[in-house]
Enzyme design. Structure first.
Site, mmCIF file in Angstrom:
data_model
loop_
_atom_site.group_PDB
_atom_site.id
_atom_site.type_symbol
_atom_site.label_atom_id
_atom_site.label_comp_id
_atom_site.label_asym_id
_atom_site.label_seq_id
_atom_site.Cartn_x
_atom_site.Cartn_y
_atom_site.Cartn_z
ATOM 1 N N MET A 30 69.779 19.765 53.354
ATOM 2 C CA MET A 30 70.276 20.807 53.697
ATOM 3 C C MET A 30 71.032 21.513 54.627
ATOM 4 O O MET A 30 70.698 21.048 55.624
ATOM 5 C CB MET A 30 69.250 22.348 53.353
ATOM 6 C CG MET A 30 69.743 23.021 53.144
ATOM 7 S SD MET A 30 68.701 24.740 52.713
ATOM 8 C CE MET A 30 69.364 26.273 52.804
ATOM 9 N N LYS A 31 72.071 21.861 54.118
ATOM 10 C CA LYS A 31 72.982 21.951 54.820
ATOM 11 C C LYS A 31 72.912 23.635 55.885
ATOM 12 O O LYS A 31 73.574 24.306 55.128
ATOM 13 C CB LYS A 31 74.007 22.132 55.297
ATOM 14 C CG LYS A 31 75.150 22.400 56.533
ATOM 15 C CD LYS A 31 76.724 22.113 56.005
ATOM 16 C CE LYS A 31 77.417 22.007 57.794
ATOM 17 N NZ LYS A 31 77.693 23.838 58.653
ATOM 18 N N PHE A 32 71.801 23.866 57.110
ATOM 19 C CA PHE A 32 71.495 25.333 57.296
ATOM 20 C C PHE A 32 72.627 26.673 57.689
ATOM 21 O O PHE A 32 73.517 26.057 58.163
ATOM 22 C CB PHE A 32 70.303 25.501 58.105
ATOM 23 C CG PHE A 32 69.439 25.293 57.369
ATOM 24 C CD1 PHE A 32 68.449 26.414 56.911
ATOM 25 C CD2 PHE A 32 68.398 24.023 57.238
ATOM 26 C CE1 PHE A 32 67.225 25.627 56.222
ATOM 27 C CE2 PHE A 32 68.279 23.738 57.007
ATOM 28 C CZ PHE A 32 67.066 24.277 55.993
ATOM 29 N N GLU A 164 74.809 26.770 51.632
ATOM 30 C CA GLU A 164 76.200 26.210 52.564
ATOM 31 C C GLU A 164 76.341 25.117 52.153
ATOM 32 O O GLU A 164 77.991 24.658 51.616
ATOM 33 C CB GLU A 164 75.616 26.611 53.685
ATOM 34 C CG GLU A 164 77.166 26.345 54.419
ATOM 35 C CD GLU A 164 76.747 26.232 55.993
ATOM 36 O OE1 GLU A 164 78.203 25.959 56.933
ATOM 37 O OE2 GLU A 164 76.201 26.875 56.203
ATOM 38 N N GLY A 165 75.418 24.209 51.823
ATOM 39 C CA GLY A 165 76.280 22.509 51.891
ATOM 40 C C GLY A 165 75.121 21.475 52.007
ATOM 41 O O GLY A 165 73.639 21.765 51.858
#
Length: 296
Positions: A30-32, A164-165
């Site tokens: 996960m992009k935090f 987010e991404g």
């Protein structure tokens, strides 16, 4: 290199692609939505640097507890994140950075280990992850979850949860400081919406102008932010032809000069997320269309 003593480096950065992919040679995380940070920890102290090498230790005093997790000089790479309802909230983090609300707890989300009594940057990521596993999760230090190979399915979960991404990292990647790597890739989940164009403004650059955007709430046009557009776009001429003095936004307290226009055009904008007050983060203009209804 003894990274624990070397305080001037910047962390390895990500390249970017538009679409998720599957590849068994990659970890997917996960992009935090937080602040990139390198944590230098020893049993006696903790020092925190942002991605530009600036010391931000004093802004996150609760992260001093990370020293309780280590028994020798250690360097972690990750993101400082503030959570709300289980999701990263960048607006809350901004308040912490600005010192406006120290009651908001910060968490260090760790995704890499660069030094553990010795330099690990020339050790493949997969091995660094295994060594990182020995550090326990707490309420202030959390290791990232990742999957192997199935990036498309993982990204669908990112989208369904409005996060987010995603980040894709080659399992055998080494760590290169002060470098933007092609072996670490981010895939952002960007949102798109249509907004009413209520005005435009000139910028310092003669090549772009700004659109002032709004959306209707309870019958009133609420300002949500502005986005930059090339002056070569035909929209610029169209707006100059419908300029007027009347402001259609509920609040008219702009600090800069705004050329208000009749509400005849909409703009589609791509953005990362909404701020706490409804504003748009990292907006990008996509296209425009004529309003089907006269809102004036």
């Amino acid at each position: 290199m003894n990274l624990f003593l070397h305080s001037s480096f910047q962390p390895m950065l990500l390249s970017e692609v538009k679409e998720p992919f599957d590849d068994e040679n990659y970890f997917f995380e996960m992009k935090f939505d937080g602040m990139r940070a390198v944590v230098f920890a020893s049993p006696k102290s903790v020092r925190i640097q942002n991605r530009h090498g600036k010391d931000v230790t004093s802004k996150f005093l609760e992260l001093q507890k990370i020293k309780d997790l280590v028994d020798r000089p250690t360097v972690f790479d990750g993101e400082i994140v503030c959570f709300q309802d289980g999701k990263p909230n960048f607006s809350m983090l901004q308040k912490r950075i600005l010192g406006k609300n120290e009651a908001i707890p910060a968490v260090f989300v760790c995704f890499d280990l660069l030094y553990d009594g010795k330099d690990l940057t020339r050790v493949p990521l997969e091995e660094r992850k295994k060594i990182l596993d020995k550090f326990r999760d707490t309420d202030y230090f959390v290791k990232t979850f990742f999957v192997v190979g199935n990036g498309k399915k993982f990204f669908r979960k990112i989208v369904s949860n409005q996060l987010e991404g995603m980040v894709a990292k080659k399992r055998d990647s080494l760590y290169f400081v002060n470098t933007r790597s092609l072996e670490w890739i981010k895939v952002k989940y960007l949102k798109r919406e249509w907004f009413v164009i209520g005005g435009y403004g000139y910028t310092v650059s003669k090549s772009v102008f700004s659109l002032y955007l709004g959306e209707y709430k309870d019958g009133k046009l609420i300002y949500v932010g502005k986005v930059f557009v090339s002056r070569k776009n035909e929209l610029f001429v169209l707006l100059t032809r419908i300029e007027r003095k009347k402001c259609s936004f509920k609040e008219n307290n702009f600090s800069e000069e705004v050329h208000f226009v009749a509400l005849k055009w909409w703009a589609e904008v791509e953005f990362l997320e909404r701020g706490s007050k409804g504003g748009l983060r990292h907006p990008v203009f996509i296209r425009f269309k004529k309003a089907l209804v006269n809102f004036d």
